[in-house]
Structures are given as structure tokens and as C-alpha cells.
Motif scaffolding. Structure first.
Motif, short mmCIF file in Angstrom:
data_model
loop_
_atom_site.label_atom_id
_atom_site.label_comp_id
_atom_site.label_asym_id
_atom_site.label_seq_id
_atom_site.Cartn_x
_atom_site.Cartn_y
_atom_site.Cartn_z
N VAL A 82 -0.77 16.19 8.99
CA VAL A 82 0.51 15.75 8.41
C VAL A 82 1.64 16.65 8.89
O VAL A 82 2.71 16.17 9.29
N SER B 82 -4.88 8.43 -0.89
CA SER B 82 -3.63 9.15 -0.69
C SER B 82 -3.02 8.83 0.68
O SER B 82 -1.82 8.61 0.81
N ASP C 15 0.43 6.85 1.51
CA ASP C 15 1.49 7.34 2.41
C ASP C 15 1.90 6.23 3.38
O ASP C 15 3.10 6.06 3.67
N ARG D 75 4.05 3.65 1.53
CA ARG D 75 5.39 4.17 1.27
C ARG D 75 6.23 4.26 2.55
O ARG D 75 7.46 4.13 2.51
#
Length: 223
Positions: A86, A152, A156, A159
Motif C-alpha cells: 500500500v 479490507s 479499498d 472506495r
């Protein structure tokens, strides 16, 4: 608690348990579980067999202890590696490639866990289907931990607008993990080489994930 806070008997007991754990770990990497005896473990640990049973109920408990600890450690590494992925991608445009890279990395690592000793790792992972919660608790919690990380990552992606927002990402994550378990189960049944696990698993994960990006692209392209 540090060694200085323990008496000599406690320190000696912990040292013996550590030797037993190391001996079991070594033997499980060398032999299939069914070929290992408690006498083998005791001899490798340098303790009497009767002493061994003061620490464990049986060798099944050692299988659980060794593999559960190993997988917990591996999952911690996977979570740290995902955070680095990330960070490395920070500032880059959101993409499905980023989602795929992160999820693929998780399951490549899970494949490595299996491939180190396929027969024994499979026995441990199958404990997650045991109705006895004392047996299934740790593998189930580790599966849930993996699924949470995938949820998760998919969140991401939603979103960021690269995944269809209507998709139930929890179900997707469960299906991906189920695919991993199925591919492990069918490896010996179909006579596949354990070393090819990731080669077989990757396209099965990809075919579930890529269409979600296409749906997202279609939605964002609509007037």
C-alpha cells in the motif's frame, strides 16, 4: 514474565517445552505426520517419552501447536507486507491491478505455508472443519483473519471506484478462501504436484475478481 521472575523449575519446564516444540517442528518438516511417533519426538527433544506426556496429550496436539504458531507468524508477516505494498503504491491512480496484487500476495504466501510440508499442513488446515471447537478454533480464526484482510482490500477497491459498489465483498472474500481450501484438498486426489498449487489457484481467484472490475468500469462509464 522474564526468567528472573521464575523459579529454576519453571525455567527448566519452559526449556523442555521449547525443545519438544523444536523437535516436533523438525520432524514435521522431515516426515508425514502418520510416520512420526511420540518416541521419535521425545528422542529428538532429549526427554523421556513419559516426560513428553506431561506436556502434551498426544502428537495431534503437537501438530496443532506447531502449525498454528507457524501460520500465525506468517499471517503477521503477510499483514506487514501488505502495508508495504500500500505504501509503495501511495499516490498512484487506483486500479484493479493494485487489488489483484495485494490479494494474490496473500494467497501466494498461504500456498507457501502448504508447500513446505503438504501432507502435514493439509492435516492442520482440515482441523478447521472439525466440530470440536478445541480442535478447530485456531485454524478457523486464521482463516477468518485472512478473510478479514481480503475484505479490507476489496473495500479499498470499492472506495477507490475500481470495484462494483453493489458487490458483497464479505461473500467474495469467503469464496476466494474456499477456493484456496478446495485447491489444497484436490491436490492429492487429482495427483497434482504441490509445487503447482499457486499456478492452479491464481486463475481461479482471478476469474472471480476481474469481472467485478468490469462491472465497476461499466457503471462509471454510464452517462
Amino acid at each position: 514474565m522474564s526468567d528472573s521472575d521464575q523459579g529454576p523449575r519453571d525455567v527448566a519446564r519452559r526449556a523442555r517445552l521449547d525443545r519438544i516444540r523444536v523437535a516436533a517442528t523438525e520432524l514435521l518438516l522431515e516426515k508425514e505426520f502418520t510416520a512420526i511417533t511420540t518416541r521419535d519426538i521425545a528422542r529428538r527433544a532429549g526427554v523421556a517419552e513419559a516426560t513428553l506426556f506431561r506436556y502434551i496429550k498426544g502428537k495431534q496436539e503437537l501438530l496443532t501447536m506447531v502449525y498454528a504458531d507457524h501460520l500465525d507468524a506468517q499471517l503477521s508477516v503477510v499483514e506487514e507486507e501488505d502495508a508495504r505494498i500500500v505504501a509503495r503504491r501511495a499516490g498512484a491512480p487506483p486500479s484493479m491491478d493494485a487489488v489483484l496484487e495485494r490479494i494474490f500476495h496473500i494467497y501466494q504466501r498461504r500456498c507457501e505455508f502448504y508447500q513446505a510440508a503438504p501432507h502435514n499442513a493439509s492435516l492442520y488446515l482440515r482441523q478447521g472443519f472439525d466440530v470440536d471447537p478445541d480442535v478447530s478454533a485456531r485454524p478457523v480464526s486464521q482463516g477468518d483473519r485472512t478473510i478479514r484482510l481480503v475484505v479490507s482490500i476489496l473495500g479499498d477497491g470499492q472506495r477507490a471506484g475500481v470495484l462494483d459498489p453493489a458487490v458483497d465483498i464479505a461473500l467474495v472474500a469467503q469464496n476466494l478462501h474456499g477456493t484456496y481450501m478446495h485447491e489444497i484438498d484436490r491436490t492429492p486426489v487429482r495427483g497434482f504436484e504441490p509445487s503447482t498449487l499457486w499456478e492452479r489457484l491464481r486463475p481461479r481467484l482471478e476469474v472471480q475478481l476481474v469481472p467485478l472490475a468490469r462491472l465497476a468500469s461499466s457503471d462509471t462509464a454510464a452517462p
